[in-house]
Design a protein around this motif. Sequence first.
Motif, short mmCIF file in Angstrom:
data_model
loop_
_atom_site.label_atom_id
_atom_site.label_comp_id
_atom_site.label_asym_id
_atom_site.label_seq_id
_atom_site.Cartn_x
_atom_site.Cartn_y
_atom_site.Cartn_z
N LYS A 50 0.83 -1.20 0.00
CA LYS A 50 0.00 0.00 0.00
C LYS A 50 0.86 1.25 0.00
N ARG A 51 1.91 1.29 0.82
CA ARG A 51 2.82 2.45 0.84
C ARG A 51 3.53 2.63 -0.48
N LYS A 52 3.93 1.55 -1.12
CA LYS A 52 4.60 1.63 -2.41
C LYS A 52 3.67 2.18 -3.48
N ARG A 53 2.43 1.72 -3.47
CA ARG A 53 1.44 2.20 -4.44
C ARG A 53 1.17 3.69 -4.23
N TYR A 54 1.06 4.12 -2.97
CA TYR A 54 0.84 5.54 -2.65
C TYR A 54 2.02 6.39 -3.12
N ALA A 55 3.23 5.92 -2.90
CA ALA A 55 4.42 6.67 -3.33
C ALA A 55 4.47 6.79 -4.84
N GLN A 56 4.13 5.74 -5.56
CA GLN A 56 4.11 5.80 -7.01
C GLN A 56 3.06 6.78 -7.51
N GLU A 57 1.90 6.79 -6.87
CA GLU A 57 0.85 7.73 -7.26
C GLU A 57 1.29 9.18 -7.01
N MET A 58 1.94 9.43 -5.91
CA MET A 58 2.42 10.78 -5.62
C MET A 58 3.49 11.20 -6.63
N GLN A 59 4.34 10.29 -7.02
CA GLN A 59 5.37 10.60 -8.00
C GLN A 59 4.73 10.92 -9.35
N ARG A 60 3.72 10.17 -9.74
CA ARG A 60 3.02 10.44 -11.00
C ARG A 60 2.36 11.82 -10.96
N ARG A 61 1.76 12.16 -9.83
CA ARG A 61 1.11 13.47 -9.71
C ARG A 61 2.13 14.60 -9.81
N GLU A 62 3.28 14.43 -9.17
CA GLU A 62 4.33 15.46 -9.25
C GLU A 62 4.83 15.62 -10.68
N GLU A 63 5.03 14.52 -11.38
CA GLU A 63 5.49 14.59 -12.76
C GLU A 63 4.45 15.27 -13.65
N LEU A 64 3.17 14.97 -13.44
CA LEU A 64 2.11 15.59 -14.21
C LEU A 64 2.06 17.09 -13.94
N GLN A 65 2.20 17.46 -12.67
CA GLN A 65 2.18 18.87 -12.30
C GLN A 65 3.36 19.61 -12.94
N LYS A 66 4.54 19.01 -12.93
CA LYS A 66 5.71 19.64 -13.53
C LYS A 66 5.53 19.79 -15.04
N SER A 67 4.98 18.77 -15.69
CA SER A 67 4.78 18.85 -17.14
C SER A 67 3.74 19.92 -17.47
N GLN A 68 2.72 20.08 -16.64
CA GLN A 68 1.73 21.13 -16.87
C GLN A 68 2.34 22.51 -16.67
N GLU A 69 3.23 22.66 -15.70
CA GLU A 69 3.89 23.94 -15.47
C GLU A 69 4.80 24.29 -16.65
N VAL A 70 5.51 23.30 -17.17
CA VAL A 70 6.38 23.53 -18.31
C VAL A 70 5.55 23.92 -19.53
N ALA A 71 4.44 23.22 -19.74
CA ALA A 71 3.57 23.52 -20.88
C ALA A 71 2.98 24.93 -20.75
N ALA A 72 2.62 25.33 -19.55
CA ALA A 72 2.04 26.67 -19.34
C ALA A 72 3.09 27.75 -19.54
N SER A 73 4.33 27.48 -19.18
CA SER A 73 5.36 28.50 -19.30
C SER A 73 5.86 28.64 -20.74
N THR A 74 5.67 27.64 -21.57
CA THR A 74 6.14 27.71 -22.95
C THR A 74 5.07 28.22 -23.91
N GLU A 75 3.85 28.39 -23.43
CA GLU A 75 2.79 28.91 -24.29
C GLU A 75 3.07 30.38 -24.60
N ARG A 76 2.83 30.76 -25.84
CA ARG A 76 3.02 32.16 -26.24
C ARG A 76 1.68 32.87 -26.16
N PRO A 77 1.71 34.09 -25.75
CA PRO A 77 0.46 34.86 -25.77
C PRO A 77 0.06 35.16 -27.21
N PRO A 78 -1.20 35.22 -27.50
CA PRO A 78 -1.63 35.47 -28.87
C PRO A 78 -1.15 36.84 -29.35
#
Length: 80
Positions: A50-78
């Motif tokens: 259970k602890r291993k599964r929780y840690a993997q889920e938290m790692q996935r969430r952190e990676e998703l959050q980082k990728s969303q931040e990178v995508a938001a910072s690379t967007e150009r304003p119209p």
Amino acid sequence: MYIVAIAWIYVVFMMAITETSVVAGIMTFLLYGVLPVTIIVYVMGSGRRKRKRYAQEMQRREELQKSQEVAASTERPPEA
């Protein structure tokens, strides 16, 4: 945790050796030793899984959050 399982397997092995026939010895070893030990080890390991599964889920969430931040910072304003 494993020392108790190993000790129990040893005790059951000694019981199986004293049986009158080979079939009785094998059945004693399997039914009194291997089967209960595998169930107990599986149940006792559920917290670790259970602890291993929780840690993997938290790692996935952190990676998703980082990728969303990178995508938001690379967007150009119209351009106007």
